[in-house]
Write an enzyme that holds these catalytic residues in place. Structure first.
Site, PDB file in Angstrom:
ATOM      1  N   LYS A   1     -74.102  66.909 -32.476  1.00  0.00           N
ATOM      2  CA  LYS A   1     -73.595  66.770 -31.111  1.00  0.00           C
ATOM      3  C   LYS A   1     -72.681  65.562 -30.922  1.00  0.00           C
ATOM      4  CE  LYS A   1     -77.273  69.358 -28.820  1.00  0.00           C
ATOM      5  NZ  LYS A   1     -78.259  69.378 -27.707  1.00  0.00           N
TER       6      LYS A   1
ATOM      7  N   GLY B   1     -81.567  61.934 -27.407  1.00  0.00           N
ATOM      8  CA  GLY B   1     -80.409  62.657 -26.898  1.00  0.00           C
ATOM      9  C   GLY B   1     -80.704  63.541 -25.706  1.00  0.00           C
TER      10      GLY B   1
ATOM     11  N   PRO C   1     -89.200  50.159 -26.902  1.00  0.00           N
ATOM     12  CA  PRO C   1     -88.564  49.531 -25.741  1.00  0.00           C
ATOM     13  C   PRO C   1     -87.045  49.449 -25.860  1.00  0.00           C
ATOM     14  CG  PRO C   1     -90.501  48.284 -26.412  1.00  0.00           C
ATOM     15  CD  PRO C   1     -90.262  49.305 -27.479  1.00  0.00           C
TER      16      PRO C   1
END
Length: 269
Positions: free
Chosen positions: A64, A127, A151
């Site tokens: 992608k 994603g 995090p």
């Protein structure tokens, strides 16, 4: 005319079932849709070698980002999320990159009853979470909390949140159950990752739960949400919705959604 879904692995893809059913229902007798095994590094060469009979490509993992990079023109939403799942061949031979995952997610969540001003919890920060942020922005979400195992992954999402215009708060993975009572909970994590949460989530009846997975279905978290009276949508709903957008961009005709849905349901059965 030809189109295909590209990615690795690709043999499991149900996209040909959906698109081929659409071609048949729309009377597009000269159209075909196939699968092509292709990694991200191979995608530019593959695209460069396609002839004028190619109308477009559906791009799945891991290509992608590569699809975005090779396009001559990029849609604003694809640029915002940093990924393209759709490559459309223009009449002049150039390639246009879009991301129909976002519009598809909006359609799925809207159909489930998500209203403007909703609070949203996103499980995962990869994603698909980027697409979820853009979808939440389009739906006018009041706030979005991203629950991530790392995090630093939340920090990587902050530029996306700023571009699409949605307020973003990060939360630690071990605190995920405390964010279950949002209006919308979207799981974007890989198979099995969210399973342990099923016993601990304090669901609120009426919450919309969307799980981007569809195999196996229901996931343990989806089953728990259903048992708690939540409205639940699956990755199959998104698979269909994003394919509808691709079909219409590839062919230029309205998608026969009912026929495409029926074919997908039959294939899964």
């Amino acid at each position: 005319m030809r189109a295909a879904v590209v990615g690795r692995p690709i043999a499991h893809s149900l996209s040909p079932v959906i698109h081929e059913a659409g071609y048949a229902a729309a009377g597009l007798t000269g159209w075909s849709y196939t699968r092509i095994e292709c990694g991200a590094e191979e995608l530019p060469g593959l695209v460069a070698g396609l002839g004028p009979e190619w109308a477009g490509l559906s791009v799945t993992m891991p290509g992608k980002e590569a699809a975005l990079a090779l396009a001559d023109e990029v849609s604003p939403v694809a640029a915002a999320v940093g990924a393209a799942n759709t490559l459309v061949r223009r009449p002049d031979g150039s390639w246009y990159a879009d991301n129909t995952d976002v519009a598809g997610m909006v359609d799925v969540l809207s159909a489930a009853g998500v209203a403007t001003g909703a609070t949203v919890t996103v499980l995962g920060a990869g994603g698909t979470a980027r697409a979820a942020l853009a979808a939440a922005a389009r739906l006018g979400a009041a706030e979005v909390t991203v629950v991530a195992r790392r995090p630093e992954a939340v920090h990587e999402l902050r530029p996306v949140a700023r571009v699409v215009g949605v307020p973003l708060t990060g939360a630690a993975w071990d605190g995920a159950p405390s964010h279950a009572r949002a209006d919308v909970v979207i799981s974007t994590v890989p198979k099995g990752v969210a399973d342990p949460l099923a016993e601990n989530f304090d669901w609120r009846p009426g919450t919309v739960f969307f799980d981007a997975l569809y195999d196996p279905w229901p996931t343990p978290l989806a089953a728990a949400a259903l048992a708690a009276g939540c409205r639940v949508a699956s990755g199959l709903d998104l698979l269909l919705a994003q394919a509808v957008g691709q079909f219409e961009q590839f062919t230029g005709v309205p998608a026969p959604v009912d026929a495409m849905r029926a074919a997908l349901t039959a294939a899964r059965a």
